[in-house]
Design an enzyme around this catalytic site. Structure first.
Site, PDB file in Angstrom:
ATOM      1  N   HIS A  38       0.828  -1.209   0.000  1.00 14.61           N
ATOM      2  CA  HIS A  38       0.000   0.000   0.000  1.00 14.61           C
ATOM      3  C   HIS A  38       0.862   1.259   0.000  1.00 14.61           C
ATOM      4  O   HIS A  38       0.512   2.261  -0.629  1.00 14.61           O
ATOM      5  CB  HIS A  38      -0.957   0.012   1.196  1.00 14.61           C
ATOM      6  CG  HIS A  38      -2.063   1.000   1.054  1.00 14.61           C
ATOM      7  ND1 HIS A  38      -2.016   2.248   1.624  1.00 14.61           N
ATOM      8  CD2 HIS A  38      -3.227   0.932   0.361  1.00 14.61           C
ATOM      9  CE1 HIS A  38      -3.124   2.905   1.302  1.00 14.61           C
ATOM     10  NE2 HIS A  38      -3.870   2.140   0.541  1.00 14.61           N
ATOM     11  N   CYS A  39       2.001   1.197   0.677  1.00 12.17           N
ATOM     12  CA  CYS A  39       2.879   2.360   0.805  1.00 12.17           C
ATOM     13  C   CYS A  39       3.535   2.761  -0.528  1.00 12.17           C
ATOM     14  O   CYS A  39       3.980   3.899  -0.669  1.00 12.17           O
ATOM     15  CB  CYS A  39       3.995   2.094   1.812  1.00 12.17           C
ATOM     16  SG  CYS A  39       3.435   1.542   3.418  1.00 12.17           S
ATOM     17  N   ILE A  40       3.619   1.822  -1.468  1.00 10.04           N
ATOM     18  CA  ILE A  40       4.327   2.110  -2.724  1.00 10.04           C
ATOM     19  C   ILE A  40       3.377   2.322  -3.897  1.00 10.04           C
ATOM     20  O   ILE A  40       3.803   2.418  -5.038  1.00 10.04           O
ATOM     21  CB  ILE A  40       5.349   0.991  -3.058  1.00 10.04           C
ATOM     22  CG1 ILE A  40       4.669  -0.354  -3.293  1.00 10.04           C
ATOM     23  CG2 ILE A  40       6.395   0.877  -1.943  1.00 10.04           C
ATOM     24  CD1 ILE A  40       5.576  -1.442  -3.855  1.00 10.04           C
TER      25      ILE A  40
END
Length: 359
Positions: free
Chosen positions: A352-354
């Site tokens: 999700h962070c990328i």
């Protein structure tokens, strides 16, 4: 910004035009020349493009992705935009729609997760300039929310006026210390169309982003969330998840619904940095460092919902399959795609962070 204009951030499970990602190269985040991380990123990019059935715009600078790992085609597009690292969720714009349905990009101030107070690196000018540049290249109108500091990983929305976040992050001294909780809510209302904020106390244990919500809790539908969970009472995560559960069980959303909470286990064995991992990094002055034995913020909640697939982190843990099964029940109309992501977690975040969705 024309404050008469109503903007709303759609939910991640609403249809996407595509996803923005950034090719990983930073030596302080990705050990051994980022080779393993690049392999994992390539797998995720292809998973979103093909299994997920959407466009992926991959930001790079100086050096295009190695063609043996990733090539441009009808669904994968390369954009030459410089960044300092690869966390598209936090550096790229947060995309919203106005009442006419026109997509716009919100350009928050980015200060490397805490600026002078507890930021993770000192030079983040390229990251901070990235959102406006992405809007320019994609020909999407850009709305400046500066000087308000926000990272996309610190918010989740149901697309119907409800936002979940953590006090640990949004009230941290490194973000907007001059603002009260009510003033922060006002900013979220103005730029994201939020009418109800659910404040969870904590994120995942040992999360260097000061507890981003996207590692602990996520909407799977309006009125329904998954929450990172452990039954092991001696795990430092236990009390944190329990405190968040109490808030969620007593909360209502923007439409007055109670929240259904689905418990998503964390890995049964903490994922830690090995001596070999630790030796592979190369840091700049003032950059946060990794040490052997350090516990990483591993969570299955850090999944990404694409048009036709849900990409879920896997760690080689007994709970990997359990997480896949739970999420397949939550998203019956999408294919759940498990991806081994320890090499991404090594940089401090996960799938999700990328990723950053474009409605």
């Amino acid at each position: 910004m024309n404050h008469m204009e109503k903007l709303i951030m759609p939910a991640e499970y609403a249809p996407h035009r595509g996803t923005v990602m950034i090719w990983p190269v930073r030596p302080g985040s990705w050990p051994e020349g980022a080779v393993k991380a690049q392999r994992a990123f390539a797998e995720i990019i292809k998973g979103i493009a093909y299994a997920g059935n959407e466009n992926v715009w991959v930001l790079y600078h100086m050096q295009k992705p190695d063609p043996s790992l990733l090539e441009e085609d009808a669904q994968i597009h390369f954009l030459d935009i410089p960044t300092d690292d690869a966390w598209a969720r936090d550096m790229c714009p947060t995309f919203v729609r106005n009442e006419a349905g026109i997509v716009k990009g919100i350009d928050w101030k980015f200060n490397a997760w805490g600026g002078d107070f507890d930021g993770l690196y000192q030079d983040y000018e390229q990251d901070d300039a990235c959102a406006a540049e992405v809007c320019r290249k994609l020909e999407i109108p850009c709305v400046s929310a500066r000087p308000f500091v926000l990272e996309g990983g610190s918010i989740h929305t149901d697309g119907e006026g409800t936002l979940i976040t953590t006090e640990e992050c949004l009230l941290s001294k490194g973000r907007n210390p001059q603002l009260t909780k009510a003033q922060i809510e006002k900013q979220l209302a103005a730029y994201l169309g939020i009418t109800k904020v659910i404040w969870l106390p904590y994120g995942i244990y040992n999360d260097e982003t000061d507890g981003h919500v996207d590692n602990i809790c996520a909407f799977t539908a309006p009125g329904r969330v998954v929450l990172a969970w452990t039954d092991q009472q001696d795990d430092p995560q236990y009390e944190r998840s329990l405190a968040d559960l109490h808030v969620l069980e007593n909360a209502t959303d923007a439409k007055g619904r109670t929240i259904e909470v689905v418990r998503l286990p964390v890995p049964s064995v903490p994922v830690c940095v090995s001596a070999e991992d630790a030796a592979g990094f190369s840091y700049e002055e003032g950059e946060d460092t990794r040490e052997a034995g350090e516990r990483l913020a591993a969570s299955y909640v850090n999944f990404y919902i694409s048009n036709a697939a849900v990409l879920v982190p896997q760690f080689g843990d007994i709970n990997d399959g359990t997480a896949v099964n739970i999420l397949q029940r939550e998203f019956p109309d999408r294919t759940v795609v498990p991806v081994m992501t320890r090499d991404i977690l090594m940089g401090g975040g996960n799938i999700h962070c990328i990723t950053q969705q474009v409605p």
